[in-house]
Design an enzyme around this catalytic site. Structure first.
Site, PDB file in Angstrom:
ATOM      1  N   ASP A  71       0.709  -1.150  -0.119  1.00 58.88           N
ATOM      2  CA  ASP A  71      -0.056   0.052  -0.086  1.00 58.88           C
ATOM      3  C   ASP A  71       0.758   1.217  -0.107  1.00 58.88           C
ATOM      4  O   ASP A  71       1.956   1.078   0.352  1.00 58.88           O
ATOM      5  CB  ASP A  71      -1.111  -0.145   1.377  1.00 58.88           C
ATOM      6  N   GLU A 130      -5.948   3.327   3.263  1.00 63.25           N
ATOM      7  CA  GLU A 130      -6.635   3.760   4.273  1.00 63.25           C
ATOM      8  C   GLU A 130      -7.936   4.447   4.111  1.00 63.25           C
ATOM      9  O   GLU A 130      -8.897   4.872   4.974  1.00 63.25           O
ATOM     10  CB  GLU A 130      -5.684   4.936   4.941  1.00 63.25           C
TER      11      GLU A 130
END
Length: 379
Positions: A71, A130
């Site tokens: 990520d 997120e």
């Protein structure tokens, strides 16, 4: 923190300086692409998707396409670390280890470009983990579909484990998650005349208390669920009765059935608040992430293999109420995620978290060896 000779620690520190919100990782993407283009290009194919990157490494004798995912995004947190390389973006910070994750991915990529394995490899640099969630739209993109892997793997830093320790388990590892936003609208007024108004601070306070009964009284005690309210806003001044209030929180469950029950109960309680306080309410569940479910047939051999590594302590851990949109990849593609120990007293999403950078070389070595082990095996 002093200087380092490890290039991937340097990369981590560079990335730590430029945290960016989901789908706005422009500087991060540019930095990653610059490094990727500096590698030998003979075996590489590179694509971009929004602010993400896909890098394919051609194998010597491919039978399958293996993928490693990392990520990229930061968090809206004001940094409070002791680092000399603190965030240069006010109000944003890499507080969940994505800077380490990216540095580790580049380290693995570098080693496997120089020492290619039989199988093809795909490195997935995914934005917006997120929020609002990059995995699901990336999965659906033409770019990813063209290079859809046969297996996919990832890691996440774990503050509570020492460096050299990794942890995972077959089956569910991370929970189903949902954001929760509730807006209440009533009638404002002067603090001296409460009978002429409908106070949304009071309504919100009652609702927060009621929400805490859901897990205690509506979910099977042998199941698990969390309803956490992390933020309440309402009103404008101490002597004005609030016309509006907003509640923000999160829901975590280990089963989709429990997630549905929690949401049904929230909606019933909100209807009661509307009736009891003569107000209007709106519920928004925001981003929803499915559970991270590790494939048994891949995870168990990995646990056995890692357990034999002399420099690794392998723990078969319990499931956690954390959320990760990597679960969407695992819904479609067999694979697993594991925890990587980084030994810091501050937890994920804390403004003072300082992961031990020694974990970077541990992870690069471990994952490279593992991908070579499964990527060079006979079919």
């Amino acid at each position: 923190m002093g200087t380092t000779t490890n290039p991937f620690v340097t990369i981590r520190r560079d990335l730590h300086r430029i945290p960016e919100p989901g789908f706005q990782e422009v500087k991060t993407q540019q930095y990653l692409l610059q490094y990727i283009h500096s590698l030998p290009q003979e075996r590489l194919e590179i694509k971009t998707w929004r602010t993400g990157i896909l890098v394919k490494v051609k194998g010597n004798n491919p039978r399958q396409l293996l993928a490693w995912r990392t990520d990229m995004d930061g968090l809206p947190i004001s940094e409070e670390t002791s680092y000399p390389f603190r965030s240069e973006h006010d109000g944003f910070m890499h507080a969940c280890g994505h800077d380490l994750h990216m540095a580790i991915a580049l380290g693995i990529l570098s080693r496997l470009v120089e020492q290619p394995i039989d199988d093809d490899l795909l490195f997935v640099f995914q934005p917006a983990e997120e929020g609002p969630g990059g995995a699901k739209p990336m999965l659906a993109s033409p770019e990813f579909r063209e290079w859809r892997p046969d297996k996919i793997f990832a890691l996440h830093i774990a503050p509570e484990y020492p460096v050299g320790t990794i942890a995972t388990k077959p089956g569910i590892l991370f929970a189903n998650t949902s954001e929760l936003f509730i807006d209440l609208t009533g009638k404002g007024g002067h603090a001296a005349y409460p009978h002429l108004a409908n106070d949304m601070v009071v309504a919100a306070s009652h609702l927060v208390t009621q929400l805490q009964t859901i897990v205690a009284r509506n979910i099977d005690p042998l199941d698990s669920a969390v309803v956490t309210i992390g933020k309440i806003t309402g009103g404008t001044k101490q002597n004005i009765i609030a016309e509006q209030a907003r509640i923000e929180g999160t829901i975590r469950t280990f089963s989709m059935d429990s997630m549905q029950k929690v949401k049904q109960r929230i909606e019933a309680l909100v209807q009661g608040i509307e009736a009891g306080f003569q107000c209007q309410a709106a519920i928004d569940y925001g981003a929803n992430y499915c559970q991270v479910y590790n494939d048994e047939q891949l995870t168990r051999p990995f646990i056995d293999w890692a357990g034999q590594k002399q420099d690794i302590r392998m723990i078969e851990c319990r499931e956690a109420m954390t959320g990760e949109d990597f679960g969407y990849f695992l819904e479609e593609i067999p694979g697993f995620l594991f925890w990587l120990g980084v030994d810091t007293p501050y937890g994920l999403h804390h403004a003072k978290i300082e992961p031990d950078e020694a974990a970077i070389s541990v992870a690069i070595r471990l994952v490279t060896d593992y991908l070579a082990w499964i990527g060079n095996r006979q079919a």
